[in-house]
Design a protein around this motif. Structure first.
Motif, PDB file in Angstrom:
ATOM      1  N   LEU A 283       0.828  -1.218   0.000  1.00  0.00           N
ATOM      2  CA  LEU A 283       0.000   0.000   0.000  1.00  0.00           C
ATOM      3  C   LEU A 283       0.855   1.258   0.000  1.00  0.00           C
ATOM      4  O   LEU A 283       0.512   2.254  -0.639  1.00  0.00           O
ATOM      5  N   CYS A 285       3.737   1.604  -1.364  1.00  0.00           N
ATOM      6  CA  CYS A 285       4.181   1.778  -2.756  1.00  0.00           C
ATOM      7  C   CYS A 285       3.048   2.323  -3.627  1.00  0.00           C
ATOM      8  O   CYS A 285       3.268   3.174  -4.488  1.00  0.00           O
ATOM      9  N   ALA A 286       1.855   1.801  -3.420  1.00  0.00           N
ATOM     10  CA  ALA A 286       0.722   2.226  -4.262  1.00  0.00           C
ATOM     11  C   ALA A 286       0.488   3.723  -4.117  1.00  0.00           C
ATOM     12  O   ALA A 286       0.318   4.435  -5.115  1.00  0.00           O
ATOM     13  N   GLY A 289       3.379   5.726  -5.573  1.00  0.00           N
ATOM     14  CA  GLY A 289       3.293   5.726  -7.034  1.00  0.00           C
ATOM     15  C   GLY A 289       2.245   6.705  -7.521  1.00  0.00           C
ATOM     16  O   GLY A 289       2.462   7.458  -8.465  1.00  0.00           O
ATOM     17  N   LYS A 290       1.103   6.709  -6.862  1.00  0.00           N
ATOM     18  CA  LYS A 290       0.033   7.621  -7.271  1.00  0.00           C
ATOM     19  C   LYS A 290       0.443   9.080  -7.063  1.00  0.00           C
ATOM     20  O   LYS A 290       0.123   9.934  -7.877  1.00  0.00           O
ATOM     21  N   ARG A 293       2.586  10.100  -9.903  1.00  0.00           N
ATOM     22  CA  ARG A 293       1.797  10.272 -11.125  1.00  0.00           C
ATOM     23  C   ARG A 293       1.086  11.609 -11.126  1.00  0.00           C
ATOM     24  O   ARG A 293       1.002  12.283 -12.138  1.00  0.00           O
TER      25      ARG A 293
END
Lengths: 297, 297
Positions: A283, A285-286, A289-290, A293
């Motif tokens: 989570l 990392c998620a 990453g977002k 972005r």
């Protein structure tokens, strides 16, 4: 009492709007334009469709020498470094109140001997409409506890306003851990799944994810009373069912999130305890990453 | 050769468009309206902006007795039950080709002694524009292997068309596992994060998530050659960087996904081996939850 508030975000404005009714508040902002607007027009509080205004003093933090006996530091945890770069500015302050999410930031403070440090937890729903306006969408409370030193002037921080209750507790650690656990479970899940807080209870597989994640969080933090912690999470999901978490909102608006202060801290604690935390790592990392972005976009 | 194709989705239409050039194809669809349109106007193939049409026969599956020696079953795995409810309709078919994702569906087939069962893997990019039109966006290949029985008539399934190569391999299991591993990693991650396949490589934290997930998948399936499997995933992410996975698309269009056939199967295998699979379980719930939400909306 004279009260300083560093930070002109939703939390800083909310504190100013309520505390400014009984205290002489000075706001310290990052931008000159915001300070000017606040000094000229005051803080506007929108609540249940009505707007009230409170006069405050305001100036940019960058060149201020704070001379209030009590100062709230109401910036995000990741902005604390910018505050500490000017630690000298707090020389004359006797009591500092930190209202950040997370816990790590209170472990090593570059402060003077004799200063009192309070930890605060803000459990209100609020968002910033513009530089001087905060919308108070959900009444909660401000909980305070002494972290270092003795209570001193801060004793005056009381409120009988039903829209802005202040509660004092003895156990600062329990207070912060309670908030951390709730944030560590609700924030990243709602931000990743892009749902409101209530969906974590209503959608059976999401509730299962919440239980899986909680299981790692409780191990990482070695929670004493698991049952109570889990019930708190469920209670808050239910009470704030229609709300979107701050992490959800941060991602939706392309802002940086508090993932480091929240899951990053839990991860650190778990690693120190030698606990395997696959979901928390995943989570973390998620959300990272977002964040990357959103900044690209 | 006479070839039957059960299923009028993107894969069924793509097979019909290419195989129909050299074979006499009959399509079996769920809806009468689609069968009528296909029979009257043929299958339209859009490729690089040009459209070609191939004549086919077509009828609804519900009341058909299939009399082609070779039949492709090109429905999603979750629609196979509806096919098996009419297993008798395949009495005269000598060879059946299953092109579903996943693996579990080939373990227990309600078929006749002597029938040949082929497993097929379709690695083309294609989507269905309307009931008779398929858009071929990415050239890949159709890989075939004998699962039960002997090759027989299927030997004729050859293609020298560079846009639709057919490859025969000996090891059906390796072929299916290769596809499963790729699907198990790329599909749920892209569907959850709502990104194209390339983002899993480009965004460093997403790549880390991919590695974490792969680590569980390889344990669950007891993969022999991990290095090769990982490189295949990276290769496919790179080759299809701009594409959105089928699971991403299914969720985006409020359709059911193939999560049961893909991660559900991996989960089952891992459980049978006694491997703990926190991330797979977590992702499985995430996609299940999203599926439910789409159906609500």
């Amino acid at each position: 009492m004279k009260i300083g508030i560093v930070g002109g975000g939703a939390v800083g404005l909310l504190l100013a709007a309520y505390l400014g009714r009984h205290h002489e508040v000075t706001m310290y902002t990052r931008r000159l334009a915001q300070a000017k607007q606040l000094a000229e027009q005051g803080v506007a509080l929108e609540k249940d469709g009505e707007t009230t205004t409170v006069a405050v003093r305001a100036r940019p933090f960058a060149d201020a020498e704070l001379d209030e006996p009590l100062v709230f530091v109401a910036v995000k945890q990741y902005d604390l470094d910018a505050i500490w770069a000017r630690a000298d500015a707090f020389r004359r302050v006797r009591t500092l109140v930190f209202v950040q999410n997370g816990m790590g930031h209170l472990d090593s403070l570059p402060l003077l001997v004799g200063q009192t440090i309070l930890a605060g937890v803000v459990e209100h729903g609020a968002w910033k409409r513009d530089d001087r306006t905060v919308v108070h969408t959900g009444v909660g409370k401000l909980t305070l506890a002494v972290r270092f030193g003795s209570i001193g002037d801060a004793r005056e921080l009381q409120s009988d306003d039903p829209h802005f209750p202040i509660e004092w507790v003895d156990d600062w650690k329990r207070m912060l851990v309670d908030k951390l656990v709730v944030n560590a479970v609700i924030n990243p899940l709602t931000a990743l799944l892009q749902v409101n807080n209530g969906a974590l209870l209503e959608v059976a597989p999401y509730r299962e994810m919440m239980a899986q994640l909680f299981d790692e969080v409780r191990q990482a933090l070695a929670l004493a009373d698991e049952q109570r912690a889990w019930e708190r999470i469920v209670h808050i999901c239910r009470k704030t069912a229609d709300n979107y978490s701050s992490m959800y909102m941060d991602l939706a608006h392309g802002r940086r999130t508090e993932i480091d202060a929240i899951l990053g801290y839990v991860l650190q604690q778990g690693e120190a305890r030698g606990v395997a935390l696959p979901l928390i790592r995943f989570l973390f990392c998620a959300i990272k990453g977002k964040e990357g972005r959103e900044e690209d976009g």
